[in-house]
Scaffold this motif. Structure first.
Motif, short mmCIF file in Angstrom:
data_model
loop_
_atom_site.label_atom_id
_atom_site.label_comp_id
_atom_site.label_asym_id
_atom_site.label_seq_id
_atom_site.Cartn_x
_atom_site.Cartn_y
_atom_site.Cartn_z
N SER A 164 0.85 -1.19 0.00
CA SER A 164 0.00 0.00 0.00
C SER A 164 0.88 1.23 0.00
CB SER A 164 -0.83 0.06 1.28
OG SER A 164 -1.73 -0.99 1.34
N ALA A 165 0.23 2.38 -0.10
CA ALA A 165 0.94 3.66 0.01
C ALA A 165 1.45 3.82 1.44
CB ALA A 165 -0.01 4.79 -0.34
N THR A 205 -0.47 8.43 3.33
CA THR A 205 -0.28 9.10 2.03
C THR A 205 -1.59 9.27 1.26
OG1 THR A 205 1.93 8.19 1.87
CG2 THR A 205 0.93 8.92 -0.18
N THR A 206 -2.42 8.23 1.21
CA THR A 206 -3.65 8.32 0.41
C THR A 206 -4.56 9.42 0.96
OG1 THR A 206 -3.42 5.97 0.01
CG2 THR A 206 -5.52 6.96 -0.61
N LEU A 266 -4.13 9.36 -6.77
CA LEU A 266 -4.06 8.37 -5.68
C LEU A 266 -3.14 7.21 -6.01
CD1 LEU A 266 -7.73 8.15 -4.34
CD2 LEU A 266 -5.85 9.61 -3.60
N SER A 267 -3.08 6.84 -7.29
CA SER A 267 -2.25 5.68 -7.66
C SER A 267 -0.76 5.96 -7.46
CB SER A 267 -2.53 5.26 -9.10
OG SER A 267 -2.19 6.31 -9.98
N GLY A 294 0.63 7.06 -4.78
CA GLY A 294 1.03 6.68 -3.42
C GLY A 294 1.69 5.31 -3.40
N GLU A 295 1.06 4.36 -4.07
CA GLU A 295 1.58 2.98 -4.09
C GLU A 295 2.87 2.91 -4.93
OE1 GLU A 295 -1.54 3.54 -3.49
OE2 GLU A 295 -2.00 2.07 -1.94
N THR A 353 -12.25 5.18 -9.30
CA THR A 353 -12.27 5.21 -7.83
C THR A 353 -12.93 3.98 -7.17
OG1 THR A 353 -14.32 6.44 -7.36
CG2 THR A 353 -12.37 7.76 -7.85
N GLN A 375 -4.59 -0.66 -7.53
CA GLN A 375 -4.68 -0.05 -8.86
C GLN A 375 -4.62 -1.08 -9.97
OE1 GLN A 375 -0.58 1.30 -10.42
NE2 GLN A 375 -0.67 2.14 -8.36
N THR A 411 -8.49 2.98 -9.64
CA THR A 411 -8.24 2.41 -8.32
C THR A 411 -9.45 1.58 -7.87
OG1 THR A 411 -9.04 4.37 -7.16
CG2 THR A 411 -6.68 4.29 -7.66
N ARG A 436 -11.10 2.47 -1.35
CA ARG A 436 -10.23 2.53 -0.17
C ARG A 436 -10.03 1.14 0.42
NH1 ARG A 436 -8.93 7.41 2.04
NH2 ARG A 436 -7.16 6.14 2.69
#
Ligand code: ADP
Ligand code: ASP
Ligand code: MG
Length: 412
Positions: free
Chosen positions: A41-42, A46-47, A70-71, A73-74, A109, A137, A147, A150
């Motif tokens: 994960s991030a 971070t997310t 968002l992608s 972060g990972e 999302t 992702q 993504t 959550r």
């Protein structure tokens, strides 16, 4: 030699020191003679931070751009984890979702994984690499990054494990496994050595964050064991699997709360056939998922219709309800975000009378008002005021003695 997919969550890769620990653990598994694929994960929060950043730029961000953001972060964590593995003598290689062959449906999302092309991963494994895949992702057939919602890195891990026909999927997190309630809310919650897919799916869908609901669906579909365990201790954690031998002894397996709920009510609706069909038809046409529904008799000629949705869908749900309300001649629409859904889950529940009543009594003893109720064979859910959610979880956990040690299993 086994093939093991190991997923590490945000806290587990939250600092350079922790990333090195993750690398060591992965390399240890490899040196024990197994093939290892990592999903990460991030880092840390971070997310959330990326989401806050976008909020400062756009009130209603374009979902495509949100996924693009968002992608990233990972992508930070895969590069660092792969480099850490290489730094201590392994062959780490980072892969984005797209590079790992993860195709998703075109829904920004909250995409579902459509299929996974495993050729590249298999080649890397055969060549003694430890691939480090970005969780949460994938890419559509048109090349768009999507993504998975959550918490979706769990789903990446389980889906990869299924596609690779792995022997085990290990989810490493910041608690020692799945507990009878969130151990951060109920300190005396008990670690469950095992839990069935159905119970875990309910707990996850009803707010227990420890696993992403879709990951449990995949595991059930492919009959794949998941082991949820701590990154920070050597405990064996919880195995999520088909059957749970302890089912009939403890009718209630766990308690959970979902704070991401909101309530909408259509007031004083004329009492005639077709009104509910019109309202819920319109909501479903706009892709809005309705959870609980109540209809209460107000007077001779009118009803109130209430329902719950997730917070993200509240604004759109109110819009649709207002439209339908005008059309059917209702008095008005009210909404309330200050609610939570508290649930008990257990597949032994069907065989035991009085379970729901015991939950209601526990809430009553705490002066907690129940606004809505729904039940199924393996769960009872109550909507209550949000500010009382944690207290409710503790009271209900206590009423069912879930913190107590399990009764000894008699030899047969
Ligand atoms: P990760 O970043 O590793 O994916 P998450 O924060 O998504 O971790 O999930 C782990 C958290 O889930 C725990 O820190 C805990 O507070 C929460 N949680 C909620 N319900 C439960 C439960 N029944 N058992 C264990 N953890 C739970
Ligand atoms: N980083 C994503 C999130 O915070 C995905 C995950 O952690 O599973 O939701
Ligand atoms: Mg998570």
């Amino acid at each position: 030699m086994a093939l093991i997919v190991q997923k590490f969550g945000g806290t587990s890769v939250g600092s350079p020191e922790r990333i090195l620990k993750v690398a060591e653990r992965a390399l240890r598994t490899k040196r024990d003679g197994h093939q290892v694929v990592l999903v990460v994960s991030a880092m840390g929060h971070t997310t959330d931070e990326l989401l806050e950043l976008m909020e400062k730029i756009a009130v209603r961000p374009n979902p495509r751009e949100l996924d693009m953001l968002l992608s990233t972060g990972e992508q930070v964590s895969i590069a660092l984890v792969a480099s850490a593995i290489s730094a201590i003598g392994g062959k780490g290689i980072s892969l984005t979702g797209a590079q790992a062959g993860i195709r998703t449906e075109p829904l920004h999302t909250k995409a579902k994984i459509a299929d996974i092309q495993t050729d590249r991963l298999r080649q890397l494994l055969a060549d003694d690499h430890i691939p480090v895949v970005a969780g949460f992702q994938g890419i559509t057939y048109n090349g768009e990054i999507c993504t998975l919602g959550r918490g979706g890195s769990d789903t990446t891990a389980v889906a990869l494990a299924a596609a690779l026909k792995a022997d085990m999927c290990e989810i490493y997190t910041d608690v020692s496994g799945v507990y009878t309630a969130d151990p951060r809310v109920v300190p005396e919650a008990r670690l469950l050595p095992e839990i069935s897919y159905d119970e875990m799916l309910e707990l996850a869908s009803l707010g227990a964050q420890v696993l992403h609901p879709r990951s449990v669906e995949y595991a059930k579909q492919y009959n794949l064991f998941i082991r949820v365990r701590s990154t920070f201790d050597e405990g064996l954690g919880t195995v999520v699997k088909g059957v749970n031998e302890l089912e009939n002894q403890t009718p209630v397996r766990g308690v959970t709360a979902d704070l991401n709920q909101a309530k909408v009510a259509l007031k004083e609706v004329p009492d005639r056939p077709g009104v509910a069909a019109r309202l819920f038809g319109a909501l479903s046409d706009r892709g809005i998922n309705v959870d609980m529904i109540t209809q209460s008799v107000r007077g001779e000629q009118t009803n109130d219709i209430g329902f719950t949705v997730t917070k993200e869908e509240l604004e759109r749900a109110v819009q649709v309800t207002e439209e339908v309300g005008r059309e059917v001649g209702a008095k008005g629409v009210v909404s309330d975000e200050d609610v939570a859904k508290v649930s008990i889950v257990g597949s032994g529940m069907v065989n035991h009378a009085g379970i729901a009543a015991k939950m209601f009594q526990a809430l009553a003893d705490g002066q907690i008002n129940i606004q809505m109720i729904s039940t199924s064979e393996i769960k009872v859910s109550c909507v209550i005021s949000r500010s009382q959610a944690q207290q409710a979880v503790r009271l209900v956990h206590n009423a069912f003695h879930l913190g107590a040690p399990l009764p000894a299993v008699e030899a047969t």
